[in-house]
Scaffold this active site. Structure first.
Site, mmCIF file in Angstrom:
data_model
loop_
_atom_site.group_PDB
_atom_site.id
_atom_site.type_symbol
_atom_site.label_atom_id
_atom_site.label_comp_id
_atom_site.label_asym_id
_atom_site.label_seq_id
_atom_site.Cartn_x
_atom_site.Cartn_y
_atom_site.Cartn_z
ATOM 1 N N ASP A 60 0.817 -1.214 0.000
ATOM 2 C CA ASP A 60 0.000 0.000 0.000
ATOM 3 C C ASP A 60 0.853 1.269 0.000
ATOM 4 O O ASP A 60 2.009 1.263 0.435
ATOM 5 C CB ASP A 60 -0.897 0.039 1.243
ATOM 6 C CG ASP A 60 -2.091 -0.887 1.132
ATOM 7 O OD1 ASP A 60 -2.135 -1.702 0.193
ATOM 8 O OD2 ASP A 60 -2.978 -0.797 2.007
ATOM 9 N N HIS A 111 -6.119 3.080 -4.291
ATOM 10 C CA HIS A 111 -6.019 3.272 -2.837
ATOM 11 C C HIS A 111 -6.356 4.715 -2.456
ATOM 12 O O HIS A 111 -5.805 5.244 -1.498
ATOM 13 C CB HIS A 111 -4.609 2.900 -2.369
ATOM 14 C CG HIS A 111 -4.476 2.680 -0.885
ATOM 15 N ND1 HIS A 111 -5.402 1.983 -0.146
ATOM 16 C CD2 HIS A 111 -3.509 3.063 -0.006
ATOM 17 C CE1 HIS A 111 -5.014 1.944 1.124
ATOM 18 N NE2 HIS A 111 -3.878 2.606 1.236
ATOM 19 N N HIS A 115 -5.349 9.832 0.241
ATOM 20 C CA HIS A 115 -5.082 9.112 1.493
ATOM 21 C C HIS A 115 -4.976 10.112 2.655
ATOM 22 O O HIS A 115 -4.138 9.972 3.551
ATOM 23 C CB HIS A 115 -3.795 8.294 1.381
ATOM 24 C CG HIS A 115 -3.723 7.113 2.311
ATOM 25 N ND1 HIS A 115 -3.706 7.236 3.683
ATOM 26 C CD2 HIS A 115 -3.652 5.781 2.067
ATOM 27 C CE1 HIS A 115 -3.616 6.040 4.239
ATOM 28 N NE2 HIS A 115 -3.596 5.133 3.270
ATOM 29 N N HIS A 206 3.738 -2.428 3.075
ATOM 30 C CA HIS A 206 3.866 -1.087 2.503
ATOM 31 C C HIS A 206 5.241 -0.950 1.846
ATOM 32 O O HIS A 206 6.253 -1.345 2.445
ATOM 33 C CB HIS A 206 3.699 -0.016 3.583
ATOM 34 C CG HIS A 206 2.350 -0.030 4.238
ATOM 35 N ND1 HIS A 206 2.009 -0.958 5.209
ATOM 36 C CD2 HIS A 206 1.253 0.753 4.048
ATOM 37 C CE1 HIS A 206 0.763 -0.742 5.594
ATOM 38 N NE2 HIS A 206 0.279 0.284 4.913
#
Length: 243
Positions: A60, A111, A115, A206
């Site tokens: 991510d 995603h 964010h 990540h």
């Protein structure tokens, strides 16, 4: 007089019970929102077929100009394909990195665009903006629109659920989360993953911090020694990654 006292006691007990029920309900909603595996607001996919020893590594918050290329080299070294849930703004800023991971046979999922720390307070309209803008950034980079979406922080809300119903994305969660962005040592991160991973699991990592390289240097050969085959989320779940 006795009737009044009893009625007063009853009302006090009633309101205490009502407040307690409301508090329990609010706690339940909060826990459901923060635990994507509960499928409380959004039905997410957390694992795939378990009859084989396939698992899926996911990364991510990238693409990162420094760490993502190093992750790609390690994945190549061990012949592993993975799925990257990219932030749209990062794709716009580092399109060459996103294109490179696509060229090497890895998948890109949505995603969100920003964010942002406050993203979970977005309305349905704002969520759709985040999702569509990221789809457009990825499509402009690799020529394909992603079908997979992972909520930032793994938090779901009714507004996000409404946006997903409109966008039609498959929401991807996870079964194994080692909290690799916390200040944990690579050894501890690897140990957590190895202890928890079962066939069919999706693992959350990540590609945005300096510990990911030593983590993968240990993790990839260790998973292979345990006869796990690391595949993309598309292969694991038999769902299309791109429209």
């Amino acid at each position: 007089m006795l009737v009044i006292i009893l009625l007063s006691l009853f009302l006090n007990v009633f309101w205490v019970a009502a407040l307690l029920i409301m508090a329990i309900g609010l706690i339940g909603i909060a826990l459901g929102a923060f635990n994507i595996q509960w499928n409380f607001f959004v039905k997410a996919i957390h694992n795939g077929q378990t009859h084989s020893r396939q698992i899926a590594l996911t990364f991510d918050d990238g693409p990162h100009p420094v760490y993502t290329p190093r992750v790609l080299d390690l994945l190549d070294k061990y012949a592993v394909k993975a799925t990257f849930f990219c932030i749209g703004r990062q794709v716009t800023q580092h399109p060459e990195v996103a294109l490179e991971l696509h060229k090497r046979g890895h998948l890109i999922g949505n995603h969100s665009y920003t964010h942002a720390p406050t993203i979970d307070f977005h309305t349905k309209v704002k969520w759709l903006g985040e999702i569509h803008r990221t789809d457009a950034a990825i499509a402009a980079c690799i020529g394909r629109k992603p079908c997979f979406f992972r909520p930032p922080y793994g938090v779901t809300t009714p507004h996000l659920a409404g946006a997903i119903r409109v966008s039609g994305h498959s929401v991807i969660g996870w079964r194994v989360r080692p909290y690799d962005t916390a200040r944990r040592t690579p050894d501890r991160i690897v140990r957590t993953i190895l202890n928890k991973t079962k066939p069919g699991d999706i693992i959350l990592l990540h590609d945005t911090h300096d510990r990911i390289v030593p983590v993968l240097e240990q993790l990839l050969p260790a998973l292979k020694r345990r006869n796990f085959t690391m595949v993309t989320v598309e292969t694991l779940t038999q769902r299309h990654a791109y429209a």
